[in-house]
Structure formats: structure tokens, C-alpha cells
Design a protein around this motif. Structure first.
Motif, PDB file in Angstrom:
ATOM      1  N   UNK A 235      -8.120   9.473  -0.701  1.00  0.00           N
ATOM      2  CA  UNK A 235      -7.563   8.345  -1.446  1.00  0.00           C
ATOM      3  C   UNK A 235      -7.706   7.035  -0.677  1.00  0.00           C
ATOM      4  N   UNK A 236      -8.140   6.011  -1.391  1.00  0.00           N
ATOM      5  CA  UNK A 236      -8.186   4.664  -0.826  1.00  0.00           C
ATOM      6  C   UNK A 236      -7.390   3.737  -1.729  1.00  0.00           C
ATOM      7  N   UNK A 237      -6.762   2.751  -1.122  1.00  0.00           N
ATOM      8  CA  UNK A 237      -5.972   1.767  -1.852  1.00  0.00           C
ATOM      9  C   UNK A 237      -6.400   0.390  -1.390  1.00  0.00           C
ATOM     10  N   UNK A 238      -6.739  -0.464  -2.349  1.00  0.00           N
ATOM     11  CA  UNK A 238      -7.131  -1.842  -2.057  1.00  0.00           C
ATOM     12  C   UNK A 238      -6.277  -2.756  -2.922  1.00  0.00           C
ATOM     13  N   UNK A 239      -5.614  -3.725  -2.304  1.00  0.00           N
ATOM     14  CA  UNK A 239      -4.685  -4.589  -3.040  1.00  0.00           C
ATOM     15  C   UNK A 239      -5.115  -6.046  -2.927  1.00  0.00           C
TER      16      UNK A 239
ATOM     17  N   UNK B 203      -1.275  -8.942  -7.211  1.00  0.00           N
ATOM     18  CA  UNK B 203      -0.465  -7.981  -7.959  1.00  0.00           C
ATOM     19  C   UNK B 203      -1.303  -6.853  -8.553  1.00  0.00           C
ATOM     20  N   UNK B 204      -2.537  -6.718  -8.083  1.00  0.00           N
ATOM     21  CA  UNK B 204      -3.435  -5.676  -8.577  1.00  0.00           C
ATOM     22  C   UNK B 204      -3.812  -4.746  -7.426  1.00  0.00           C
ATOM     23  N   UNK B 205      -3.729  -3.447  -7.686  1.00  0.00           N
ATOM     24  CA  UNK B 205      -4.141  -2.443  -6.706  1.00  0.00           C
ATOM     25  C   UNK B 205      -5.195  -1.544  -7.333  1.00  0.00           C
ATOM     26  N   UNK B 206      -6.238  -1.275  -6.576  1.00  0.00           N
ATOM     27  CA  UNK B 206      -7.264  -0.335  -7.009  1.00  0.00           C
ATOM     28  C   UNK B 206      -7.130   0.906  -6.142  1.00  0.00           C
ATOM     29  N   UNK B 207      -6.967   2.035  -6.808  1.00  0.00           N
ATOM     30  CA  UNK B 207      -6.820   3.315  -6.121  1.00  0.00           C
ATOM     31  C   UNK B 207      -7.974   4.216  -6.549  1.00  0.00           C
ATOM     32  N   UNK B 208      -8.643   4.773  -5.570  1.00  0.00           N
ATOM     33  CA  UNK B 208      -9.714   5.747  -5.835  1.00  0.00           C
ATOM     34  C   UNK B 208      -9.365   7.019  -5.087  1.00  0.00           C
ATOM     35  N   UNK B 209      -9.602   8.153  -5.745  1.00  0.00           N
ATOM     36  CA  UNK B 209      -9.400   9.425  -5.077  1.00  0.00           C
ATOM     37  C   UNK B 209     -10.177  10.528  -5.785  1.00  0.00           C
ATOM     38  N   UNK B 210     -10.186  11.668  -5.149  1.00  0.00           N
ATOM     39  CA  UNK B 210     -10.685  12.887  -5.766  1.00  0.00           C
ATOM     40  C   UNK B 210      -9.436  13.672  -6.150  1.00  0.00           C
ATOM     41  N   UNK B 211      -9.331  14.004  -7.422  1.00  0.00           N
ATOM     42  CA  UNK B 211      -8.176  14.747  -7.909  1.00  0.00           C
ATOM     43  C   UNK B 211      -8.530  16.229  -7.935  1.00  0.00           C
TER      44      UNK B 211
ATOM     45  N   UNK C  20     -10.519   6.676 -10.685  1.00  0.00           N
ATOM     46  CA  UNK C  20     -10.389   5.266 -10.336  1.00  0.00           C
ATOM     47  C   UNK C  20      -9.218   4.728 -11.155  1.00  0.00           C
ATOM     48  N   UNK C  21      -8.260   4.111 -10.476  1.00  0.00           N
ATOM     49  CA  UNK C  21      -7.066   3.613 -11.149  1.00  0.00           C
ATOM     50  C   UNK C  21      -6.821   2.153 -10.796  1.00  0.00           C
ATOM     51  N   UNK C  22      -6.291   1.430 -11.762  1.00  0.00           N
ATOM     52  CA  UNK C  22      -5.839   0.063 -11.531  1.00  0.00           C
ATOM     53  C   UNK C  22      -4.336   0.057 -11.766  1.00  0.00           C
TER      54      UNK C  22
ATOM     55  N   UNK D  41       0.834  -1.205   0.000  1.00  0.00           N
ATOM     56  CA  UNK D  41       0.000   0.000   0.000  1.00  0.00           C
ATOM     57  C   UNK D  41       0.868   1.255   0.000  1.00  0.00           C
ATOM     58  N   UNK D  42       1.939   1.246   0.770  1.00  0.00           N
ATOM     59  CA  UNK D  42       2.863   2.383   0.786  1.00  0.00           C
ATOM     60  C   UNK D  42       3.526   2.548  -0.578  1.00  0.00           C
ATOM     61  N   UNK D  43       3.910   1.425  -1.190  1.00  0.00           N
ATOM     62  CA  UNK D  43       4.549   1.480  -2.505  1.00  0.00           C
ATOM     63  C   UNK D  43       3.585   2.002  -3.571  1.00  0.00           C
ATOM     64  N   UNK D  44       2.324   1.586  -3.505  1.00  0.00           N
ATOM     65  CA  UNK D  44       1.322   2.078  -4.465  1.00  0.00           C
ATOM     66  C   UNK D  44       1.091   3.569  -4.245  1.00  0.00           C
TER      67      UNK D  44
END
Length: 142
Positions: A89-93, A96-104, A122-124, A25-28
Motif C-alpha cells: 500500500x502507498x498513500x500520497x496526499x 484534501x485529496x489522498x491517493x491510495x494504491x494497493x494489492x487487495x 486505486x482509491x481516491x 497519512x496515518x488517518x488515511x
């Protein structure tokens, strides 16, 4: 009284472990920050190192770009970011897949005209060769 302090220590430790991020999560989060910095000050080598060859980058207006077009547009396009700040921002792993959601939240210029952005993201991210790379990004209007 001893029991109270013991319970307090157990609860504190439990809460700390719940809020602690894993190494991935820190790396993402660091990869997202590296991408945001590279979007503000675009360098081809940095952008190529952080995005996957199969990138699908969707803008809130519906345009979708591949890796080459995305990088070229950041370097040579009319839209230029001066700051990017992700919030909520939220990160869910999973593996080898991470889903990141945030307000930019960003400040930019579009053909020289100042503009402020506040969009959803929303990012993968996929771990490729030991590094997290952006595979999919889709922005949306809030």
C-alpha cells in the motif's frame, strides 16, 4: 571517531523522518482499514460514515456502483468477504485529496462458492468535514 558517530546519528534521524508517516497519512491508512473491516462485516452506519455521497466504486469486472448500491450490495449481495489484506500500500496526499494504491488479497464466497481474490486497487479519498471519505475506488485485474 566523534565525527563518525555524529554522522551516524544524522543519517539515522534522516532515515527515520523519511519513513515516518504524517498525521494525514496515518488517518488515511486508518480509514482504509476501517473500510476493509466494514466490507468483511458490513454495517450500514459504518459504511455510510466512511464513503462519500458521490462515491464511484469500480469493480475489476467493469461494474461501477454509487454509494447506495455499493452499501446495499455489501449488506445484501451474494458476494461476501471473509478477509481482506491490502499489501504494497502507498498513500500520497495533496491538500484534501489522498491517493491510495494497493494489492487487495481477500478470501470470500460468491453465492456460497469459496473464492480467493488478488486484484489491484486505486482509491481516491477526500477529507470531508474533517474525516477522510472514499470518493473513488477502481479495482483492476493484475
Amino acid at each position: 571517531m566523534k565525527g563518525f558517530f555524529g554522522l551516524l546519528i544524522v543519517l539515522s534521524t534522516s532515515l527515520l523522518s523519511l519513513s515516518a508517516q504524517s498525521k494525514d497519512e496515518k488517518d488515511v491508512a486508518a480509514a482504509v482499514e476501517k473500510l476493509n473491516k466494514a466490507m468483511v462485516d458490513p454495517e450500514k452506519s459504518v459504511l455510510e460514515s466512511i464513503v462519500s455521497p458521490g462515491l464511484s466504486y469500480g469493480h475489476s469486472g467493469g461494474i461501477v456502483q454509487n454509494k447506495d448500491v455499493f452499501i446495499d450490495d455489501l449488506i445484501n449481495g451474494a458476494f461476501n468477504f471473509s478477509s481482506i489484506s491490502p499489501i504494497n500500500q502507498t498513500i500520497s496526499i495533496t491538500g484534501t485529496i489522498a491517493i491510495v494504491r494497493n494489492i487487495l488479497v481477500a478470501k470470500a464466497t460468491d453465492s456460497g462458492v469459496p473464492t480467493d481474490l488478488r486484484i489491484g486497487n486505486a482509491m481516491v479519498w477526500r477529507k470531508e468535514g474533517g474525516a477522510w471519505k472514499l470518493l473513488v475506488r477502481q479495482a483492476f485485474i493484475l
